[in-house]
Design an enzyme around this catalytic site. Sequence first.
Site, PDB file in Angstrom:
ATOM      1  N   ASN A   1      -1.926  17.135 -29.143  1.00  0.00           N
ATOM      2  CA  ASN A   1      -2.943  17.673 -30.255  1.00  0.00           C
ATOM      3  C   ASN A   1      -3.697  17.689 -29.263  1.00  0.00           C
ATOM      4  O   ASN A   1      -4.231  16.122 -28.811  1.00  0.00           O
ATOM      5  CB  ASN A   1      -2.952  16.279 -31.134  1.00  0.00           C
ATOM      6  CG  ASN A   1      -3.935  16.382 -32.056  1.00  0.00           C
ATOM      7  OD1 ASN A   1      -4.584  17.205 -32.011  1.00  0.00           O
ATOM      8  ND2 ASN A   1      -3.920  15.794 -32.980  1.00  0.00           N
TER       9      ASN A   1
ATOM     10  N   GLU B   1      -6.529   7.289 -20.450  1.00  0.00           N
ATOM     11  CA  GLU B   1      -7.105   6.285 -18.777  1.00  0.00           C
ATOM     12  C   GLU B   1      -7.301   7.606 -18.133  1.00  0.00           C
ATOM     13  O   GLU B   1      -8.136   7.620 -17.054  1.00  0.00           O
ATOM     14  CB  GLU B   1      -6.373   5.168 -18.805  1.00  0.00           C
ATOM     15  CG  GLU B   1      -6.322   4.626 -19.976  1.00  0.00           C
ATOM     16  CD  GLU B   1      -5.631   3.092 -19.927  1.00  0.00           C
ATOM     17  OE1 GLU B   1      -5.905   1.817 -20.305  1.00  0.00           O
ATOM     18  OE2 GLU B   1      -4.860   2.971 -19.185  1.00  0.00           O
TER      19      GLU B   1
END
Lengths: 739, 320
Positions: free
Chosen positions: A625, A699
Amino acid sequence: MKFDTPAGQNPIDQLKVVGKPTARVDGKLKTSGTAPYAYERHDVVANQAYGHMLGSAIAKGRITRMDTSAAKAAPGVLAIVTALDTPKVAKGRFNTASLFGGPKVEHYHQAIAVVVAESFEQARAAAAMIRVTYVKQPGRYDLAALAKSAKLVSASSDEGTAPPEVLRVGKFESAFAAAPVTVDATYTTPDESHAMMEPHATIAAWNGDKLTVWTSAQMVAWARSDLARTLRIKPENVRIDSPFIGGGFGAKLFVRADAVLAALGAKAAGRPVKLALSRPQIANNTVHRPATIQRIRLGATRDGTLTAIAHESTSGNLPGGSPETAQSQTRLLYAGANRLFALRLAELDLPEGNAMRAPGEAPGLMALEIAMDELAEKLGMDPVQLRIVNDTQVDPEKPDRPFSSRQLVECLRTGADKFGWSKRNARPASVRDGRFLVGMGMAAGFRNNLVVRSAARVRLDKDGVVTVETDMTDIGTGSYTVIAQTAAETMGVGLDRVKVMLGDSDFPASSGSGGQWGGNNSTAGVYAACMKLREAVATQLGFDASRAVFADGRVIAGDRSAALADAARDVALIAEDHIEYGDLDKQYQQSTFAGHFVEVGVDRFTGVTRVRRMLAVCAAGRILNPTTARSQVIGAMSMGVGAALMEELAVDTKRGFFVNHDLAGYEVPVHADIPHQDVIFLDETDNKSSPMKAKGVGELGLCGVAAAVANAIYNATGVRVREYPITLEKHLEKLPAVT
Amino acid sequence: MKPFTYERAKSATDAAAAVARTPGARFIAGGTNLLDLMKLQIETPTHLVDVQDLGLDRIEPIDGGSGGLRIGAFVSNTTLAADERIRRDYGVLARALLAGASGQLRNKATTAGNLLQRTRCPYFYDTNQPCNKRAPGTGCSALTGYSRQLAVIGSSAACIATHPGDMAVAMRVLDATVETVKADGATRAVPIADFHRLPGTTPHVDTTLQAGELITAVTLPKPLGGTHIYHKVRDRASYAFALVSVAAVVQRDGSGRVAIGGIAHKPWRVEAAEQLLPRGAKAVARRLLAGAKPTRDNAFKVPLVERTLASVMADARGDA
Ligand SMILES: Cc1cc2nc3c(=O)[nH]c(=O)nc-3n(C[C@H](O)[C@H](O)[C@H](O)COP(=O)(O)OP(=O)(O)OC[C@H]3O[C@@H](n4cnc5c(N)ncnc54)[C@H](O)[C@@H]3O)c2cc1C
Ligand code: SF4
């Protein structure tokens, strides 16, 4: 579903829902303040009382006496549990320090009592009335002073019983000695606090032996097993519910004192208890990213080919704690025949160090990527080019092990192009814009992709609604949304036909959220369950599952077609499955890559740095997404600015605690610190990572950012700072004179 | 927080009398500092006297048309910073206010409360730690601890805290006066220079205000003209206290006034140093900071003051 061979074509590849920019399905709840966060779940159980933690006032020593008489008599007080009058709790599998201390005190603000009262204010006031007598013991608080005596620990992640040693490939020392161009420098990164918006908070209620906790936990299954272990009760008697989490960044990977104290307080008071750690308690009571001292040596030939790489990192922790693995990415990021890695750990009596967003890589790249900038300058080479010539498509320690996909070079080239890198003046301190010295910097970003088992249950109802249940968490990352997209894609329905339920330990155990593994693994688990549900649907409809196409709320096989909902007309269909992995992550190194580009202005008078532009180009497998992925990356970039410029837990090396333990003292970036940010995702699918062909991204966005800022500052000022954060005093007196 | 009683006073002398009469009583205005400190039990008043109904919320020309302004003690920081007269004639004050705290806090924070905000020394905020300001006689943790934010001048062996605010620094450069009333109705006008004190051996006393003395207003003398600058240096761009700040009013001929924030227990102004403005930042800074005793953590504030002064002077010349 076992995933042990690379994924072929599958229903996710349709990309009708997956891969489309999609607003959060839970966005309305959050923006309207109706998403139920742990502390606000007033409705889940009646008669909630308030708990407040008392933390130790000393860093190390013993408690000899706790006088609770005044506190017990204070208005509204229902129960007090102290470290001295209750059986010692056990230590969780993931904790280094006990979550309920005493009589031994292991660190400052370690929990030593909980007070339960009718109101929050009464509980807090009474906690302050407990008189504690301590015998202080000298502690070890100064990492820099203790670094020399730090002990070697294993620098390899391959578990083994062999004694820890320096990890070597080739002959580092002789290659480094022979290298015509070298860098040998030491870098430091400070202790950092997660500073997530939602504090640790729990409501706990007992029903006989059974304990329910409504809490804020990234890893529901770990919370359940470790809370049970800590309280010495059976895991099956513990239910965890954590549907919404206001940020964690690793702080909520493991059970913390809020859950333990709420449970103990509820038992003692005979009432449900809610308890949140107050902001000033969090920095010292919980965990933080440990400080590091990193020595990096690089040797290269004149054309920039790395011939020698050494990365040695020292960090500290409580006895029994683990090191910050700041060398980890250097083992994989660049080619180079001769390599040396060492990790050292000093025993400290500061609060427990533990995982914070991109543990290892984030501080490791803060050092490595400055060293690469220093090397580029010595070589007279463009820093982008230096990284490109040292790219490797295989694990440098095991050359027969390729990367599953690796587009670092493309990230760097695209980034340089889009950022206007060619306009950078390589000579430092040569660009000025009014009061600002202007510079550009870049760094490579690297973070591993981890594969973890993840399960889910899906149900098809007669109204055609697909409900997904998994104990996966959404820590603000967008799990609800990508899981809904996955179910919608696989079952051939619109997002409005999918309901996602998360964070309940009664649901099948998922990967949880951490290590940027949540997105890929939890959706893969949901995919597995949906594929099983498709079989059940086909069987129910009498279709051949292998040929059936699921689209637009219908199932089509050959010339037959039926509404999906028909399959559940009489009874809901339920399927449960999990994704589990073979050894594709052993055969292939799975990692994610980025190029970070930053422009800064440094005030030529005051030395204050403000970031002017940022760009991240990421290659991280299929982007499930783009909207939520972008949010992850820009949030991470902001965190990187914090790490570069301001974030530091200040250690009082005499008294042994983090002094700036609130959000006024521990500064994180505000809006005014963050300029325009651009994010580009390279088109990539990784068929070795999972059936989703996705990898982690949450991350990656942080990894390398701070070094890019540091390198931009150097380009602006000509003053190299190797100690984070780069606050003004680190270079002020070396800046050009002003009048 | 300890239990307390609460009343809303109806007049200035009533308020002063109520506080004088009740041991442990305190005024409360916006509450943005006092309530935070009460929650942490750094302040433990037994009774609060709310000053919001005293009619101290106006900004008016001073009687007699001297050209000055009287700012009611309860005027909010937002209102003050937005006032047309303040923006036009006392720009340094408007800029200092807007450099402080956040929009939400400035809406609540008042003129008197801002002057009386307490230090941000982190040890003052941690009741487990010795602190002479919070608990007289217990010692000063900051002296041997973490002191990056703290004072470099005017400090003592008992305390190295700073006045953390911005508004007072601008008021100091403007030579404002603090007007007060006591329980017996007696009024005083205290020059801002004499309002905040140095810590000496009694760091728990921040100001020369007496017990029960209520601030009614702050007056500004007639406008100074010149260029008004407030430069606040901090680690992040907003919502942070100053490492160093400079309030300056500089005239066309290069003469002017400067006061420094973030370096002492009070806004730091040395009139003799200002005379040296035409000779440049170095000369001014040297005189301003004569006798400075920084710690290892905050030694950078000494060169930072000089460089920030240079910045302000360059800004005043229009060539930063
Ligand atoms: C997060 C945060 C950030 C901040 N950042 C900044 C900053 O960058 N710069 C800055 O300058 N300030 C900053 N502040 C401080 C802020 O300016 C003060 O909290 C505010 O000005 C206090 O005003 P108040 O009316 O709320 O005072 P209160 O909290 O109501 O009172 C403060 C003190 O003044 C006394 N008092 C109030 N009115 C009177 C009176 N009329 N007479 C006598 N005594 C009185 C009270 O008894 C109390 O002791 C910050 C505050 C916070 C919470
Ligand atoms: S500097 Fe002042 S406020 Fe800070 S600890 Fe020392 S005495 Fe307390």
